[in-house]
Every structure is written in C-alpha cells, then in structure tokens.
Design a protein around this motif. Structure first.
Motif, PDB file in Angstrom:
ATOM      1  N   GLU A 110      34.411  41.638 -34.052  1.00 23.40           N
ATOM      2  CA  GLU A 110      34.473  42.503 -35.230  1.00 23.40           C
ATOM      3  C   GLU A 110      33.328  43.507 -35.156  1.00 23.40           C
ATOM      4  O   GLU A 110      32.159  43.125 -35.191  1.00 23.40           O
ATOM      5  N   MET A 133      33.979  42.838 -45.139  1.00 22.53           N
ATOM      6  CA  MET A 133      34.455  42.490 -43.796  1.00 22.53           C
ATOM      7  C   MET A 133      34.009  41.071 -43.421  1.00 22.53           C
ATOM      8  O   MET A 133      34.794  40.285 -42.896  1.00 22.53           O
ATOM      9  N   GLU A 161      36.139  38.607 -45.498  1.00 25.27           N
ATOM     10  CA  GLU A 161      37.554  38.549 -45.098  1.00 25.27           C
ATOM     11  C   GLU A 161      37.736  37.881 -43.739  1.00 25.27           C
ATOM     12  O   GLU A 161      38.654  37.102 -43.538  1.00 25.27           O
ATOM     13  N   LYS A 162      36.833  38.203 -42.811  1.00 22.86           N
ATOM     14  CA  LYS A 162      36.970  37.645 -41.446  1.00 22.86           C
ATOM     15  C   LYS A 162      36.333  36.268 -41.327  1.00 22.86           C
ATOM     16  O   LYS A 162      36.423  35.634 -40.274  1.00 22.86           O
ATOM     17  N   ARG A 163      35.641  35.841 -42.379  1.00 23.45           N
ATOM     18  CA  ARG A 163      34.960  34.529 -42.379  1.00 23.45           C
ATOM     19  C   ARG A 163      34.002  34.410 -41.198  1.00 23.45           C
ATOM     20  O   ARG A 163      34.050  33.450 -40.421  1.00 23.45           O
ATOM     21  N   ILE A 164      33.164  35.445 -41.023  1.00 24.47           N
ATOM     22  CA  ILE A 164      32.182  35.439 -39.934  1.00 24.47           C
ATOM     23  C   ILE A 164      30.798  35.719 -40.509  1.00 24.47           C
ATOM     24  O   ILE A 164      30.665  36.118 -41.673  1.00 24.47           O
TER      25      ILE A 164
END
Ligand code: AMP
Length: 143
Positions: free
Chosen positions: A15, A29, A32-35
């Motif tokens: 990402e 971001m 949402e991306k779970r990072i």
C-alpha cells in the motif's frame, strides 16, 4: 529463510501513498486496509518515506486535531531503511530491533517489490521453529 520466501507466501502487494495526501486520508487507508504503515512514494514509484500509525499518534500529540488536515509528508519518516529479497529473516529481525520499527520495505534496483512487517517475521519464525521441532521428534521416534 529469506525475505523472498516471505514475499512468495504473502504476495508483493504494497500500500503506497503520495506525500501530498492528508493525514486524514492516510488514517482512513490504514484503517480500511487493516495495516500499520503506508509506504510514501513519488510519481516515479520511488520510496521517499514511510508513515506508520506511530507517526499519526505523534502528529496528533504535537499539533492536535488540526494535524489531520496537514499533508502527511510533514510527519512521515523520510530516511527509510530498506532490505532486499536476499535478506534473511535473522537480518530483518536485527534491523527492526536496532531501528525500533516494525516495517521494512523491500527495494531492488530502486523499485519497491514488497514490504515485510514484524507480524510476517513472527509468523514465519514460529513456523520454522515448529518445523524444526517436528523434524527432531520424528527423528527421535524413528531411532
Ligand atoms: P513502526 O514501528 O513501523 O510503526 O514505526 C515506528 C517509527 O519508525 C515511525 O516513526 C516510522 O515512520 C518509522 N519507521 C518505520 N519503518 C521504518 C523503516 N523501514 N525505516 C525507517 N523508519 C521507519
């Protein structure tokens, strides 16, 4: 085990975000991306920074709620430590421990080819230790 093996398992997707995006956009971001971190890259795809959830915390602590409207480049770490696919898992653990961070972009020939997180390292290290234990048990019970 090498970084190449970790990337073969998890994939090379990374990402990325451009430096002029706001902290608010980065937060969304990350959620949402779970990072835990975004690699900041320029229009040519070159790595120019990293923004982790810890940088967001620091931004809020320093500038309060107004930080979310600022460009993320203001809070990213610009001096990014990277590794190559050839690095061993032990190299990665040492680099993360010494640098006190949990993300390591993988760069080859100036190109971002993946990212390794401390979660990936722990997962693969545990799998390797379990495989060693099983091999040892099998050997002993065969003898
Ligand atoms: P982390 O533990 O990865 O959430 O990051 C902790 C701090 O180290 C944050 O300020 C990040 O911007 C920074 N950081 C994370 N990864 C790296 C890296 N590979 N090279 C340099 N700084 C990093």
């Amino acid at each position: 085990m090498s970084v190449a093996r970790i990337l073969a398992d998890k994939g090379a997707a990374v990402e990325t975000v451009s430096p002029n995006r706001t902290v608010d956009e980065a937060i969304h971001m990350l959620a949402e991306k779970r990072i835990g971190a975004l690699i900041v890259s320029d229009s040519g795809g070159r790595v120019i920074g990293i923004l982790s959830e810890r940088d967001v915390m620091r931004a809020l602590a320093c500038d309060g709620a107004s930080a979310v409207d600022q460009p993320l480049s203001r809070y990213m770490t610009a001096k990014v430590v990277t590794c190559t696919r050839r690095a061993s898992i032990e190299d990665v653990m040492e680099t993360m421990t010494e640098g006190r961070f949990r993300h390591l972009p993988v760069v080859e020939d100036g190109r971002l080819v993946g990212v390794v997180s401390i979660g990936d390292v722990v997962k693969h290290r545990i799998a390797a230790v379990e495989a060693e234990h099983k091999a040892m048990r099998d050997y002993i019970t065969m003898a």
